[in-house]
Each structure stands twice: as C-alpha cells, then as structure tokens.
Design a protein around this motif. Structure first.
Motif, mmCIF file in Angstrom:
data_model
loop_
_atom_site.group_PDB
_atom_site.id
_atom_site.type_symbol
_atom_site.label_atom_id
_atom_site.label_comp_id
_atom_site.label_asym_id
_atom_site.label_seq_id
_atom_site.Cartn_x
_atom_site.Cartn_y
_atom_site.Cartn_z
ATOM 1 N N PRO A 11 0.471 -0.898 -0.444
ATOM 2 C CA PRO A 11 -0.262 0.017 -0.094
ATOM 3 C C PRO A 11 1.082 1.448 0.291
ATOM 4 O O PRO A 11 2.393 1.156 0.546
ATOM 5 C CB PRO A 11 -0.904 -0.287 0.953
ATOM 6 C CG PRO A 11 -0.047 -0.814 1.819
ATOM 7 C CD PRO A 11 0.774 -2.132 1.054
ATOM 8 N N LEU A 12 0.441 2.085 -0.155
ATOM 9 C CA LEU A 12 1.312 3.788 -0.816
ATOM 10 C C LEU A 12 0.089 4.810 0.518
ATOM 11 O O LEU A 12 -1.234 4.611 -0.291
ATOM 12 C CB LEU A 12 1.310 3.844 -2.395
ATOM 13 C CG LEU A 12 2.673 3.202 -2.913
ATOM 14 C CD1 LEU A 12 2.356 3.581 -4.583
ATOM 15 C CD2 LEU A 12 3.796 2.894 -2.879
ATOM 16 N N HIS A 13 0.819 5.293 0.982
ATOM 17 C CA HIS A 13 0.383 6.396 1.313
ATOM 18 C C HIS A 13 1.060 7.486 1.102
ATOM 19 O O HIS A 13 1.522 7.722 0.916
ATOM 20 C CB HIS A 13 -0.250 6.044 2.819
ATOM 21 C CG HIS A 13 -0.310 4.712 3.298
ATOM 22 N ND1 HIS A 13 -2.182 4.564 3.263
ATOM 23 C CD2 HIS A 13 0.369 3.250 3.374
ATOM 24 C CE1 HIS A 13 -1.944 3.414 4.142
ATOM 25 N NE2 HIS A 13 -0.571 2.868 3.682
ATOM 26 N N LEU A 14 -0.500 8.526 1.018
ATOM 27 C CA LEU A 14 0.100 10.667 0.986
ATOM 28 C C LEU A 14 -0.029 10.771 2.344
ATOM 29 O O LEU A 14 -0.897 10.258 2.848
ATOM 30 C CB LEU A 14 -0.579 10.846 0.215
ATOM 31 C CG LEU A 14 -0.181 10.483 -1.383
ATOM 32 C CD1 LEU A 14 -1.020 11.141 -2.021
ATOM 33 C CD2 LEU A 14 1.423 10.810 -1.531
ATOM 34 N N VAL A 15 1.252 11.673 3.278
ATOM 35 C CA VAL A 15 0.960 12.137 4.618
ATOM 36 C C VAL A 15 1.211 13.370 4.455
ATOM 37 O O VAL A 15 2.246 13.314 3.864
ATOM 38 C CB VAL A 15 1.567 11.005 5.210
ATOM 39 C CG1 VAL A 15 1.227 11.430 6.950
ATOM 40 C CG2 VAL A 15 0.918 9.501 5.397
ATOM 41 N N HIS A 56 -1.541 17.519 -3.577
ATOM 42 C CA HIS A 56 -2.469 16.359 -3.337
ATOM 43 C C HIS A 56 -2.235 15.364 -4.434
ATOM 44 O O HIS A 56 -1.998 14.325 -4.180
ATOM 45 C CB HIS A 56 -2.913 15.821 -1.854
ATOM 46 C CG HIS A 56 -1.384 17.039 -0.698
ATOM 47 N ND1 HIS A 56 -1.882 17.608 0.232
ATOM 48 C CD2 HIS A 56 0.000 16.926 -0.680
ATOM 49 C CE1 HIS A 56 -1.036 17.698 0.842
ATOM 50 N NE2 HIS A 56 0.470 17.968 0.215
ATOM 51 N N ALA A 66 -1.049 11.809 -6.049
ATOM 52 C CA ALA A 66 -1.741 10.525 -6.139
ATOM 53 C C ALA A 66 -2.181 10.058 -7.800
ATOM 54 O O ALA A 66 -2.597 9.359 -7.955
ATOM 55 C CB ALA A 66 -3.562 10.923 -5.150
ATOM 56 N N GLN A 106 -0.955 6.952 -9.211
ATOM 57 C CA GLN A 106 -2.450 5.610 -9.751
ATOM 58 C C GLN A 106 -1.517 5.384 -10.900
ATOM 59 O O GLN A 106 -1.978 4.162 -11.818
ATOM 60 C CB GLN A 106 -3.580 6.430 -9.774
ATOM 61 C CG GLN A 106 -4.240 6.299 -8.811
ATOM 62 C CD GLN A 106 -4.969 5.097 -8.106
ATOM 63 O OE1 GLN A 106 -5.006 4.639 -8.566
ATOM 64 N NE2 GLN A 106 -4.805 5.250 -6.651
#
Length: 76
Positions: free
Chosen positions: A44-48, A63, A67, A71
């Motif tokens: 999983p990839l997360h933007l924080v 952001h 994203a 994708q």
C-alpha cells in the motif's frame, strides 16, 4: 592501475525495484533483470502531510496531482 583500467567488476549484489518504473532504465543501461521467484503482495502507498496544510489551496491540489501520478504509474 585505476579502477577504470581494471576492466569489468563482478559484484555479489542485487536489488528489487518496481519493473513498471525501473525496467526502461535497466534496459537503457544494459542491466540484466529477472522476475522474482515468488509472488509478492501489493504494497500500500500512503500520502501523508501535516494537518496545518489541510485548509490551504495549493497543498490539496498538489496532493491530488501526486495521487493521480502514482495511480497512473502503478495501476496500468
């Protein structure tokens, strides 16, 4: 004798990188590639980001752009 005069050097090393992003560069450099011998689960990839950026106008746009780019790269 310098390293460049010694000729090719064999290394006992390897690395694992996503083929979708790194295969073109490996081909350009003439690096050998092999598939992994086992099936790997998706990562999983997360933007924080810090919450202070939630209300600005530029950061949510940035952001969203990040994203969409991720994708496009990983969900072809």
């Amino acid at each position: 004798m310098t390293r460049s005069e010694a000729g090719p050097v064999a290394l006992d090393a390897w690395g694992q990188t996503p083929s979708r992003t790194d295969l073109p560069e490996a081909e350009r450099l003439g690096l050998p590639t092999l598939p992994l011998p086992v099936q790997m689960p998706a990562i999983p990839l997360h933007l924080v980001w810090h919450q202070r950026y939630d209300n600005g106008h530029a950061h949510p746009w940035l952001h969203e752009q990040a994203a969409q780019t991720v994708q496009a790269l990983f969900h072809r």
